[in-house]
Design a protein around this motif. Structure first.
Motif, PDB file in Angstrom:
ATOM      1  N   THR A   6       0.824  -1.201   0.000  1.00 18.87           N
ATOM      2  CA  THR A   6       0.000   0.000   0.000  1.00 18.87           C
ATOM      3  C   THR A   6       0.859   1.253   0.000  1.00 18.87           C
ATOM      4  N   ALA A  10       0.870   3.989  -2.971  1.00 12.58           N
ATOM      5  CA  ALA A  10       0.525   5.372  -2.645  1.00 12.58           C
ATOM      6  C   ALA A  10       1.678   6.316  -2.952  1.00 12.58           C
ATOM      7  N   LEU A 149     -11.639   7.128   1.752  1.00  9.90           N
ATOM      8  CA  LEU A 149     -10.596   6.234   2.262  1.00  9.90           C
ATOM      9  C   LEU A 149     -10.996   5.633   3.601  1.00  9.90           C
ATOM     10  N   ALA A 153     -11.647   1.667   4.245  1.00  8.31           N
ATOM     11  CA  ALA A 153     -10.764   1.001   5.204  1.00  8.31           C
ATOM     12  C   ALA A 153     -11.557   0.283   6.286  1.00  8.31           C
ATOM     13  N   SER A 200      -2.651  10.774  -1.760  1.00  6.46           N
ATOM     14  CA  SER A 200      -1.710   9.652  -1.890  1.00  6.46           C
ATOM     15  C   SER A 200      -0.562   9.793  -0.907  1.00  6.46           C
ATOM     16  N   VAL A 203      -1.857   8.715   2.499  1.00  6.19           N
ATOM     17  CA  VAL A 203      -1.924   7.264   2.618  1.00  6.19           C
ATOM     18  C   VAL A 203      -0.524   6.669   2.793  1.00  6.19           C
TER      19      VAL A 203
END
Length: 248
Positions: A6, A10, A149, A153, A200, A203
């Motif tokens: 991830t 990101a 997000l 999640a 991004s 994250v």
């Protein structure tokens, strides 16, 4: 997806969004704030296609792109992302700080570029300040993106319908700025690219540096008073240690 994967995805997206935003900014400044391909055509078309109902809806949508609504959404994102009361408060404050920082960066870029807005004769709502990148677009995209997000999640499946609604709202806020004649489409595109880079990067930071949630759950920690020969779940009875019998 693993946290390392991830973070890598990101980080790559943040770099790509930043490069695209910088290139677009350089093109805009290189033309001394002039319009890009399609900018004038979209504003002209919008001015000629504004029935009363569509105009009222566009104004209603664009008013939600700034002020209380975006900050209410980021607070909701923090509440959704947290598990305990303390986590919800901390994450809500972090989301508010994330949005405020994004607005500060956007305002700095706007002041440096100093791009004029479309002609006032095309405006169908009030607007102030320079044009690039669009403030309403950036604010709605960052706030909506944080909530999306958080929903994905915490509820990867159940949160998808609401996440889709929030995402569509963010897009419509940006498009309403062009339809109301107060921004060029390249301003809106710049706001979307800046928001993509910012989200991004957020994250990436969370995935790379936030401690694992599992380590904070007390039930997963070994008990200091537990005997070393404690039976494990699923262990067969035949493997347990049987104490020796005393002689008769």
């Amino acid at each position: 997806m693993k946290r390392s994967d991830t973070a890598d995805l990101a980080g790559s997206t943040a770099v790509g969004g930043l490069v695209a935003f910088v290139l677009l900014t350089l093109v805009v400044t290189g033309r001394d704030g002039g319009t890009l391909f399609g900018d004038e055509g979209l504003v002209t078309w919008s001015a000629a296609h504004r029935p009363a109902v569509a105009l009222a809806l566009a104004r209603a949508v664009t008013y939600t792109g700034t002020g209380v609504v975006p900050y209410a959404l980021v607070v909701l994102a923090g509440v959704v992302a947290g598990r305990t009361t303390r986590e919800r408060v901390v994450r809500a404050l972090c989301c508010v700080g994330c949005l405020a920082a994004a607005q500060a960066v956007r305002y700095t870029v706007m002041s440096l570029v100093s791009r004029p807005r479309p002609p006032v004769a095309e405006w169908a709502t009030h607007a102030t300040g320079w044009s690039f990148p669009s403030g309403h677009t950036t604010t709605s995209a960052v706030s909506g993106g944080l909530l999306v997000l958080a929903l994905l999640a915490r509820a990867p499946r159940g949160g998808r319908p609401l996440a889709l609604v929030v995402g569509c709202w963010s897009v419509l806020v940006g498009l309403s700025r062009v339809y109301l004649g107060v921004h060029w489409f390249s301003d809106v595109l710049g706001g979307w690219l800046l928001s993509l880079c910012w989200l991004s990067l957020t994250v990436y930071v969370v995935a790379r540096f936030r401690p694992s949630a599992g380590s904070s759950i007390p039930a997963l920690r070994p008990r200091p008073d537990a005997p070393p020969t404690e039976e494990r779940p699923g262990e067969s009875r035949s493997r347990r240690t049987i104490p020796p019998q005393s002689p008769p």
